[in-house]
Design a protein around this motif. Sequence first.
Motif, PDB file in Angstrom:
ATOM      1  N   LYS A  45      -3.840  -0.606   0.561  1.00 58.07           N
ATOM      2  CA  LYS A  45      -4.942  -0.223   1.439  1.00 58.07           C
ATOM      3  C   LYS A  45      -5.933  -1.387   1.566  1.00 58.07           C
ATOM      4  N   ASP A  82      -1.402  -7.792  -6.952  1.00 57.74           N
ATOM      5  CA  ASP A  82      -2.746  -7.597  -6.399  1.00 57.74           C
ATOM      6  C   ASP A  82      -3.436  -6.569  -7.302  1.00 57.74           C
ATOM      7  N   SER A 139      -5.943  -8.005  -1.027  1.00 59.44           N
ATOM      8  CA  SER A 139      -4.910  -7.100  -0.507  1.00 59.44           C
ATOM      9  C   SER A 139      -4.450  -7.531   0.881  1.00 59.44           C
ATOM     10  N   THR A 193      -8.995  -1.362  -3.582  1.00 56.90           N
ATOM     11  CA  THR A 193      -7.800  -1.304  -4.413  1.00 56.90           C
ATOM     12  C   THR A 193      -8.169  -0.693  -5.758  1.00 56.90           C
TER      13      THR A 193
HETATM   14 MG   LIG Z   1      -7.711  -4.822  -2.501  1.00 50.68          MG
END
Ligand SMILES: [Mg+2]
Length: 346
Positions: A184, A212, A172, A192
């Motif tokens: 986040k 992601d 992320s 995540t």
């Molecule tokens: Mg993540």
Amino acid sequence: MFIDRAKIRVKGGKGGNGVTAFRREKFVPRGGPSGGDGGRGGDVWIVADSSLNTLLHLRYNPEHIAERGRHGEGSNCSGREGEDLTVRVPVGTQIFDTNTGELLQDLATEDARWLAAKGGRGGFGNSHFATSTNRAPRYHQSGSEGEELELQLELKLLADVGLVGFPNAGKSTFISTVSAAKPKIADYPFTTLEPHLGVVDLGDFRTFVMADIPGLIEGAHEGAGLGDRFLRHVERTKLLLHLVDVSSVSGRDPVTDYLTVNKELRAYNEQLANRPQIVVATKIDALDEPDRLEALQRQAEKDGLPFYAISSATNRGTQELIRAVSAKLDEIKAAEPRDDTIQLAL
Ligand SMILES: [Mg+2]
Ligand SMILES: Nc1nc2c(ncn2[C@@H]2O[C@H](COP(=O)(O)OP(=O)(O)OP(=O)(O)O)[C@@H](O)[C@H]2O)c(=O)[nH]1
């Protein structure tokens, strides 16, 4: 909340009934039949809408029935047609028949539309049945029922590049440094919980889309951690970036992590495991023992995979990686059969 599966029921509107009626006019002793036809029922369409990114709205609203057609009326008036109903879904939604499991449609492009359930036919009014031998028929037809189907909707995000790796590998953080996506980020596993897309801008109006997803751990294919169900969102990517934390603080063995994630990819889907992959060592700003990185690099070479090392914290290596990703995507796209050749082959 991100929901990537939903079951819905669609039903076309019922056709309106025809009607039995006769003309009544002053000075016309025997008016003929004048019953109009019923209107057609509305259709149900499913449409891909790029402003949506979850199927959540359908979880709470699973029934979609189009408007019925109006009944016919006297004076040969046909009933009004029922309005079509549009069900909006995110781009990338696949539609399956719940009973047979058959893939009915893949709404993979913006504004793609699919006729899910046709409305019923309107019934004929009695004027329709008048013949030379039966000038005053006293019957009409009922409208027919609309088509009805149970559908399983499954969202599979569309992205060019997928990020895979252990929780905390820095996926992320990486997407947030190279795109406008702001998932986040935190120093604990499974930060995540749902997939995110980021658009990476290469300049010259060239972009690619990166996904992601939540991290994978040993046994993900048996449900460990968050399981492997999010892998479906990188199934349609052309290239995987396999991020591995090589920093000294992680307390993990990079090569073991790398092998574990590849094993999970294989357990999920052999094709996905064989997708072009770039191995990326992350957090090199926090690397005190270079042999951690070198061991991973040797493993990547052994597997015949390109290897890059980055730090999202200092931006070291990230632009080189993006350029390599872009070049690899160009290479993959050039090798793909073009759309028109596919059509000719069919
Ligand atoms: Mg993540
Ligand atoms: N020193 C350093 N720390 C980093 C770097 N990239 C990420 N981190 C830290 O590593 C931790 C995990 O980062 P995330 O980006 O949330 O990791 P993730 O792979 O998305 O993790 P999950 O969502 O749990 O799978 C965070 O505390 C980040 O600040 C880096 O380049 N250098």
